[in-house]
Motif scaffolding. Structure first.
Motif, PDB file in Angstrom:
ATOM      1  N   LEU A  95       0.826  -1.206   0.000  1.00 20.66           N
ATOM      2  CA  LEU A  95       0.000   0.000   0.000  1.00 20.66           C
ATOM      3  C   LEU A  95       0.863   1.259   0.000  1.00 20.66           C
ATOM      4  O   LEU A  95       0.555   2.237  -0.685  1.00 20.66           O
ATOM      5  N   ASN A  96       1.943   1.220   0.787  1.00 25.22           N
ATOM      6  CA  ASN A  96       2.852   2.374   0.801  1.00 25.22           C
ATOM      7  C   ASN A  96       3.457   2.608  -0.574  1.00 25.22           C
ATOM      8  O   ASN A  96       3.566   3.747  -1.048  1.00 25.22           O
ATOM      9  N   ALA A 102      -7.017   7.029  -7.137  1.00 20.09           N
ATOM     10  CA  ALA A 102      -5.934   6.360  -6.403  1.00 20.09           C
ATOM     11  C   ALA A 102      -6.380   6.009  -4.993  1.00 20.09           C
ATOM     12  O   ALA A 102      -6.047   4.926  -4.480  1.00 20.09           O
ATOM     13  N   GLY A 103      -7.151   6.889  -4.345  1.00 25.29           N
ATOM     14  CA  GLY A 103      -7.650   6.622  -2.998  1.00 25.29           C
ATOM     15  C   GLY A 103      -8.629   5.477  -2.967  1.00 25.29           C
ATOM     16  O   GLY A 103      -8.604   4.636  -2.046  1.00 25.29           O
ATOM     17  N   VAL A 104      -9.517   5.414  -3.942  1.00 27.09           N
ATOM     18  CA  VAL A 104     -10.485   4.309  -4.029  1.00 27.09           C
ATOM     19  C   VAL A 104      -9.752   2.979  -4.202  1.00 27.09           C
ATOM     20  O   VAL A 104     -10.058   1.980  -3.534  1.00 27.09           O
ATOM     21  N   LYS A 105      -8.756   2.980  -5.069  1.00 29.87           N
ATOM     22  CA  LYS A 105      -8.003   1.741  -5.311  1.00 29.87           C
ATOM     23  C   LYS A 105      -7.162   1.371  -4.099  1.00 29.87           C
ATOM     24  O   LYS A 105      -7.066   0.199  -3.731  1.00 29.87           O
ATOM     25  N   LEU A 106      -6.572   2.364  -3.456  1.00 30.84           N
ATOM     26  CA  LEU A 106      -5.689   2.132  -2.320  1.00 30.84           C
ATOM     27  C   LEU A 106      -6.436   1.519  -1.144  1.00 30.84           C
ATOM     28  O   LEU A 106      -5.902   0.660  -0.430  1.00 30.84           O
ATOM     29  N   THR A 107      -7.677   1.926  -0.946  1.00 32.50           N
ATOM     30  CA  THR A 107      -8.481   1.415   0.188  1.00 32.50           C
ATOM     31  C   THR A 107      -9.401   0.265  -0.210  1.00 32.50           C
ATOM     32  O   THR A 107     -10.230  -0.164   0.598  1.00 32.50           O
ATOM     33  N   ARG A 108      -9.263  -0.171  -1.470  1.00 36.75           N
ATOM     34  CA  ARG A 108     -10.097  -1.265  -1.993  1.00 36.75           C
ATOM     35  C   ARG A 108     -11.583  -0.925  -1.852  1.00 36.75           C
ATOM     36  O   ARG A 108     -12.406  -1.777  -1.526  1.00 36.75           O
ATOM     37  N   SER A 109     -11.889   0.354  -2.084  1.00 39.13           N
ATOM     38  CA  SER A 109     -13.280   0.799  -2.010  1.00 39.13           C
ATOM     39  C   SER A 109     -13.918   0.708  -3.391  1.00 39.13           C
ATOM     40  O   SER A 109     -13.267   0.366  -4.386  1.00 39.13           O
ATOM     41  N   ARG A 153      -4.951   5.846   7.444  1.00 43.31           N
ATOM     42  CA  ARG A 153      -3.602   6.411   7.326  1.00 43.31           C
ATOM     43  C   ARG A 153      -3.193   6.580   5.867  1.00 43.31           C
ATOM     44  O   ARG A 153      -2.683   7.631   5.464  1.00 43.31           O
ATOM     45  N   GLN A 154      -3.427   5.529   5.053  1.00 43.01           N
ATOM     46  CA  GLN A 154      -3.013   5.600   3.657  1.00 43.01           C
ATOM     47  C   GLN A 154      -3.770   6.700   2.913  1.00 43.01           C
ATOM     48  O   GLN A 154      -3.183   7.471   2.145  1.00 43.01           O
ATOM     49  N   LEU A 155      -5.081   6.811   3.151  1.00 40.54           N
ATOM     50  CA  LEU A 155      -5.867   7.829   2.470  1.00 40.54           C
ATOM     51  C   LEU A 155      -5.460   9.223   2.944  1.00 40.54           C
ATOM     52  O   LEU A 155      -5.375  10.172   2.139  1.00 40.54           O
ATOM     53  N   THR A 156      -5.180   9.385   4.241  1.00 42.10           N
ATOM     54  CA  THR A 156      -4.744  10.680   4.781  1.00 42.10           C
ATOM     55  C   THR A 156      -3.436  11.122   4.136  1.00 42.10           C
ATOM     56  O   THR A 156      -3.291  12.275   3.698  1.00 42.10           O
ATOM     57  N   LEU A 157      -2.459  10.202   4.073  1.00 44.11           N
ATOM     58  CA  LEU A 157      -1.162  10.549   3.476  1.00 44.11           C
ATOM     59  C   LEU A 157      -1.306  10.873   1.999  1.00 44.11           C
ATOM     60  O   LEU A 157      -0.650  11.791   1.472  1.00 44.11           O
ATOM     61  N   LEU A 158      -2.156  10.108   1.286  1.00 42.08           N
ATOM     62  CA  LEU A 158      -2.381  10.388  -0.136  1.00 42.08           C
ATOM     63  C   LEU A 158      -2.976  11.780  -0.331  1.00 42.08           C
ATOM     64  O   LEU A 158      -2.538  12.551  -1.191  1.00 42.08           O
TER      65      LEU A 158
END
Length: 625
Positions: free
Chosen positions: A102-103, A131-138, A248-253
């Motif tokens: 994820l990182n 990118a956020g949708v894909k990163l969080t598997r949403s 965390r991942q979405l916040t950093l993105l």
């Protein structure tokens, strides 16, 4: 121990160990090793099942087999214990690998964002959302900007699935925060909000309108900038619950997205300011009445403004990139200007301030200008020269007219003064000469007195005309190295009879270490005599005349002071004007000539006086020790 229970326990232990081994295939990705282990365990299970069947059908099991089954039970328990112990380790390893993945995905997305230097805001938010949708598997999401007052949210980007499935996405995209539900709460609280059971009743939930895509899970992340919420992103409908890692991942993105947007805005603002300043400077340069020329290190002209066109007669397109700047000067002048630029004489090194020179116009005529220039360097090498010059022709004409008027005024005063100074003696001479002629047979003593008066007046006329001639035909000084103290002592010896007659005390305060320097003895003797004569005439019945010499850094000073009547303040301002005198029989040229001589010696003369307390004259000579 009951042998049936022992066999069943072994089978269960081996079966559990085999299941865990098969699950580790998915976690570790090492299928072959865990299949071999699971296969071995299944063979052991088959062996236990056969033994259990024999026991159940015959009711008898060989004692050796019973011992083997006991060992197998212990081995099965150890297998299960070992695999159970390493299973959490591999789960942790799987989580770490997932976090690393994820990182990497987030950093790749941020890197791609940074490459979108010329992208519009809509493109940036669209990319960040996907990118956020894909990163969080949403499955769905949106990104919006919050206004300065945190009053409204403007939705910029919807995920593609929302656009495809939601029938209300075309509604107005500006929403008030005060009346909003869950996403408004994230803004108001200024922190992320995770909702893993959207259908559960919540006081802050306002629901969504008919036709809106169904939501079961929701992650809301605000973007903070200097304490205020600047943006908000939401993702939803992840197959499994959202967790801290998703947050965390979405916040950093989103922080990376906002940093990129801020950098873009800063760059655009800077570019706009640079363009504005460039336009301002261009207008300033082009509308200046002064000529402005810039050239590179090879002399190629880069800037040639309208002021330069007016002064030199060239059009901009005739010189920029066409001729060298040296061609705008007569031979050797450009080289001399560059030399002065590198010296500290006119404003400091790499600068030239108010330097008068001449330039060539288009017709080849010499134009007097006042030049100021700056040398621009890059890594200690000359990069460009910028010159500002002002046409001096009009000023020179005005100066000539002023000088001519001043000369005429001086000539008028001079003629009136000379007429006055000559007329009075001539009247006296003429009157007494006629009396002598008419009384030749009269008293010889009276005729002799009259003749003496005539001689005195003629001498006075001769002295006056001599001073006028000296002032009008001033000769340049003939400089010889000498001792100024010696010259002062010679002048004082010449003054001895007058000092004695007027009962004036002479005081000498001469510096014995006074250095020698170059001066014209005859000229300075005249200056000392003029000043001493003025001092003696100011002391009618006694007093003190003082000659002093001393050195200060860079100068030799001579002071001549008296204890006479002094000079009134209103007269002190005019004291150096030709033919101005405070004495009834003065020529008014003594101080003017003295000032002329001092100027020729690169020196200065200053007078300080107080009525009733005397006068002090200071002569300053610039010398190098």
């Amino acid at each position: 121990m009951n042998i049936e229970i022992l066999l069943i326990a072994s089978i269960l232990f081996q079966l559990l160990a085999a299941v865990l081994a098969l699950r580790l295939i998915r976690i570790t990705g090492r299928a072959r090793a865990w299949i071999i282990i699971a296969g071995a365990l299944f063979l052991m299970i088959i062996r236990r099942v056969i033994s259990l069947y024999e026991l159940l059908t015959s009711g008898y099991l060989h004692p050796i087999d019973i011992s083997a089954e006991l060992v197998a039970l212990v081995v099965s328990a150890l297998f299960l214990l070992g695999i159970s112990c390493i299973y959490p380790l591999f789960r942790t390893l799987q989580s770490s690998q997932e976090a690393l993945r994820l990182n990497e995905s987030r950093l790749a997305a941020v890197w791609e964002l940074n490459q979108m230097t010329s992208a519009a805001l809509q493109e940036v938010t669209d990319f960040a959302l996907e990118a956020g949708v894909k990163l969080t598997r949403s499955q769905v999401g949106f990104v919006g900007m919050v206004d300065e007052n945190e009053a409204n949210l403007r939705i910029l980007s919807w995920s593609r699935q929302v656009m495809d499935q939601c029938s209300v996405h075309s509604r107005p995209l500006l929403y008030p925060i005060a009346t909003a539900g869950l996403w408004g709460e994230a803004v108001r609280r200024r922190r992320p909000l995770i909702v893993n059971d959207y259908e559960q009743s919540q006081e802050i939930k306002k629901g969504y309108p008919a036709g809106h895509i169904s939501i079961n899970r929701l992650l809301l992340v605000p973007v903070l900038d200097s304490g205020r919420v600047a943006a908000l992103a939401a993702v939803g409908n992840k197959p499994e619950p959202y967790n801290e890692q998703d947050q965390r991942q979405l916040t950093l993105l989103l922080q990376g997205m906002w940093w990129h947007i801020q950098r873009q805005r800063s760059t655009q603002a800077m570019a706009h300011e640079i363009e504005r300043m460039h336009q301002f400077q261009t207008k300033l340069i082009q509308t200046s009445n002064d000529g402005i020329i810039a050239s590179d290190r090879q002399g190629n002209i880069l800037i040639f403004n309208s002021g330069a066109e007016t002064i030199l007669g060239h059009r901009k397109e005739e010189v920029v990139g066409v001729i060298k700047v040296q061609e705008l000067y007569s031979s050797g002048v450009a080289r001399k200007i560059l030399k002065e630029l590198l010296s500290p004489r006119y404003g400091g090194r790499k600068r030239l301030v108010n330097y008068e020179t001449v330039v060539l116009n288009k017709q080849g005529e010499l134009i007097p200008v006042e030049l100021s220039a700056t040398l621009i360097t890059d890594d200690h090498q000359v990069a460009a020269i910028v010159g500002f010059f002002r046409d001096l022709r009009e000023r020179r004409l005005l100066q000539e007219k002023l000088l001519q008027n001043e000369r005429l005024a001086i000539l008028g005063r001079m003629a009136a003064h000379i007429s006055h100074e000559i007329k009075n003696p001539l009247m006296v001479i003429g009157g007494f000469a006629r009396q002598v002629r008419e009384n030749l047979d009269g008293s010889p003593e009276k005729n002799l007195e009259k003749l003496q008066i005539i001689i005195d007046e003629i001498r006075r006329l001769e002295d006056f005309l001599l001073e006028v001639g000296r002032y009008g035909k001033f000769s340049e000084p003939h400089l010889v190295v000498g001792d100024l103290n010696v010259l002062i002592q010679e002048v004082c010896r010449f003054l001895d009879p007058i000092l004695e007659e007027k009962r004036v005390r002479l005081k000498l305060d001469l510096d014995p270490k006074l250095p020698t320097f170059a001066f014209d003895p005859e000229h300075l003797r005249q200056v000392f005599l003029n000043l001493a004569k003025n001092s003696l005439e100011a002391m009618e019945h006694s007093g003190t005349l003082t000659f002093a010499s001393r050195t200060v850094p860079g100068h030799i000073l001579v002071e001549i002071s008296d204890t006479g009547v002094g000079i009134p303040p209103e007269a002190l301002a005019k004291i150096f004007q030709p033919f101005f005198s405070t004495k009834p029989r003065g020529s008014g040229l003594g101080l003017a000539i003295s000032q002329q001589i001092m100027a020729a010696h690169q020196g200065e003369i200053q007078i300080a006086s107080e009525p009733g307390r005397g006068t002090r004259v200071t002569l300053s000579f610039q010398v190098s020790f």
